[in-house]
Design an enzyme around this catalytic site. Structure first.
Site, PDB file in Angstrom:
ATOM      1  N   ASP A 423      -3.989   2.847   2.041  1.00 36.81           N
ATOM      2  CA  ASP A 423      -3.599   2.300   0.644  1.00 36.81           C
ATOM      3  C   ASP A 423      -4.524   3.147  -0.268  1.00 36.81           C
ATOM      4  O   ASP A 423      -5.688   2.977  -0.606  1.00 36.81           O
ATOM      5  CB  ASP A 423      -3.555   1.133   0.276  1.00 36.81           C
ATOM      6  CG  ASP A 423      -3.066   0.597  -1.001  1.00 36.81           C
ATOM      7  OD1 ASP A 423      -3.035   1.504  -1.761  1.00 36.81           O
ATOM      8  OD2 ASP A 423      -2.630  -0.502  -0.937  1.00 36.81           O
ATOM      9  N   HIS A 424      -3.956   4.422  -0.892  1.00 35.42           N
ATOM     10  CA  HIS A 424      -4.680   5.317  -1.681  1.00 35.42           C
ATOM     11  C   HIS A 424      -5.183   4.786  -2.845  1.00 35.42           C
ATOM     12  O   HIS A 424      -5.994   5.045  -3.824  1.00 35.42           O
ATOM     13  CB  HIS A 424      -4.138   6.609  -1.928  1.00 35.42           C
ATOM     14  CG  HIS A 424      -5.072   7.829  -2.216  1.00 35.42           C
ATOM     15  ND1 HIS A 424      -6.222   7.574  -2.319  1.00 35.42           N
ATOM     16  CD2 HIS A 424      -4.535   9.291  -2.173  1.00 35.42           C
ATOM     17  CE1 HIS A 424      -7.024   8.977  -2.612  1.00 35.42           C
ATOM     18  NE2 HIS A 424      -5.865   9.789  -2.278  1.00 35.42           N
TER      19      HIS A 424
END
Ligand code: CAO
Length: 453
Positions: A423-424
């Site tokens: 999850d950036h």
């Protein structure tokens, strides 16, 4: 003698129908007391009086169509309980229509000075202009310069309330970050942003689920239509949600597991004595639970609502299991406290339960990170979807012999392809590859686990 006339009712509203007349001749009317219930094409509105005194004459009846500025009743300002000074009339706000058309809500121009409490319609006989929304249910608005009416109301300055109304935010839903929980302008803006985000996400998900009707495939050949199983429906919903809410990045790399494989084979007989088969999945569970201690952001969840990151201090690893009913992800609890034999036993037990439909809800909950190993089947790489609300997932593809250039010559090495999706929002690219390199080093040199894990 003073007159009460139909006030401004809101943008583009010129007339209304009288639903109820709430006063009659002889009544003592106080300023702000509701005197009429009007129905416009947008909403039903309670209209407060901007005069006070004894009602002398009422010029309208229920069912009348009235226009702005039309005379409604007259009062004798010298009558009993007459209190309203003449100049109040100008300061009176017009009734405000919020719920029916939030973006166009006309707002009374008032000063910041006395912070009013918001009005909750169902609970008070509001002296302020009140709007009933026939469709969405009763909705209440606050009007500046009104005395506090309701306890436990959201504390916010008039300018904050005004902004909330203008952008269609219910101020009572906003979390205040000011002193004593006071709602600030920024809180309203953030709330609005989140509302829009959630609306967009919901729309995306709805769009996915309520796709356009399919063509009639039977025109082209035989077809069979069967209902989705529960697992399939849940999987579809969950993965759509994760796909739309998490900005994914997938990082690929390979681990040289030549040595590990030799060890695994040589240890197979011993493992059998413990009643297990030692597999790369079990080893990875151990390695990942150690890696998460070094990289806590991989053992976290993102709370955009409250703008926080939740860091977990336990290490539960989910394993994607392929069953004939679909994908199931049982969770190995406290994997960091288990040795690899124990983890292997747990994987076998959970996979067995999953495949026999015996897995319980508790077995599926509490995961921190997921491993999905498709390598037993094949594949060179893939892009796994993060198992929300987790923030990372490790995909494992098929290990195969490859020529690797070592010390001036190619050597046949068993290389295991790994795909780390993360999850950036909370994991940066550099951390992504650092985490994956840590995992690879542990696979290539198990001493790392003993020393650092
Ligand atoms: N590369 C090469 N071989 C692999 C491998 C890999 N990445 N992973 C496993 N293998 C081998 C094992 O070593 C074993 O070989 P041997 O019999 O020679 O020892 C064989 O494949 C079977 O392993 P396994 O599947 O029984 O055991 P596991 O612990 O590796 O995996 C489990 C367990 C539950 C992860 C697996 O059975 C499974 O269900 N995998 C599918 C997961 C899945 O569907 N993911 C997709 C999710 S997204 O749709």
């Amino acid at each position: 003698m003073k007159q009460f006339v139909i006030p401004e009712l809101g943008e583009n509203i010129q007339s209304a129908t009288i639903v109820k007349v709430l006063i009659k001749p002889g009544d003592i009317v106080q300023q702000d007391q509701s005197v009429l219930e009007l129905e416009t094409d947008k909403a039903t509105i309670e209209v407060p009086s901007d005069v006070s005194g004894k009602v002398v004459e009422v010029k309208v009846n229920e069912g009348d169509q009235v226009e702005i500025g039309q005379l409604v009743f007259t009062v004798d300002a010298d009558g009993a309980a007459a209190t309203a000074p003449e100049e109040k009339k100008e300061a009176q706000p017009a009734p405000v229509v919020e719920a029916a058309a939030p973006a166009e809500t006309p707002v009374p121009a008032t000063s910041e000075a006395p912070a009013p409490a918001p009005v909750i319609e169902e609970q008070v006989a509001a002296p302020a202009p009140v709007v009933n929304t026939p469709v969405a249910g009763p909705k209440v608005i606050a009007v500046e310069n009104q005395p506090p009416i309701l306890q436990n109301a959201a504390p916010a300055a008039p300018s904050v309330r005004r902004l909330a109304r203008e952008i269609g935010v219910d101020v009572n839903q906003v979390k205040g970050t000011g002193p004593g929980g006071r709602i600030l302008l920024d809180d309203v803006k953030l709330h609005s942003k989140l509302m829009h985000q959630q609306r967009n996400e919901a729309q995306h998900i709805r769009a996915e689920q309520h796709q356009q009707p399919l063509p009639d495939f039977s025109k082209y050949g035989d077809v069979e239509t069967i209902a989705m199983s529960n697992i399939r429906q849940k999987t579809a919903e969950h993965l759509s949600h994760a796909w739309h809410t998490i900005p994914h990045v997938t990082q690929f790399d390979k681990a040289d597991i030549t040595q590990l494989e030799e060890f695994r084979k040589s240890y197979a007989k011993t493992a059998e004595k413990f009643g297990v088969k030692l597999t790369v999945t079990a080893i990875l569970v151990k390695i990942i639970s150690s890696a998460m201690k070094t990289f806590p952001q991989f053992n976290a969840s993102v709370d955009m609502q409250n703008k926080t990151i939740v860091y977990k201090k336990y290490f539960n690893i989910g394993i994607a299991v392929d069953t004939e009913f679909g994908l199931i992800v049982p969770v190995i609890k406290n994997a960091d406290r288990m040795n690899i034999i124990e983890i292997s036993k747990e994987i076998n037990a959970l996979a067995e339960k999953a495949r026999n439909k015996k897995v319980g809800v508790a077995d599926l909950q509490g995961g921190c990170f997921t491993i999905t190993n498709l390598g037993g089947i094949g594949g060179t790489s893939f892009t796994p979807i993060v198992n929300s609300p987790e923030v990372a997932i490790l995909g494992v593809s098929k290990g195969s012999i490859e020529p690797v250039y070592i010390n001036g010559k190619f050597e046949p090495r068993l290389m295991l392809p790994l795909s780390l999706s993360y999850d950036h929002r909370i994991i940066d690219g550099a951390d992504g590859i650092r985490f994956l390199r840590w995992v690879i080093e542990a696979l290539e040199n198990p001493m790392k686990l003993i020393i650092e894990g």
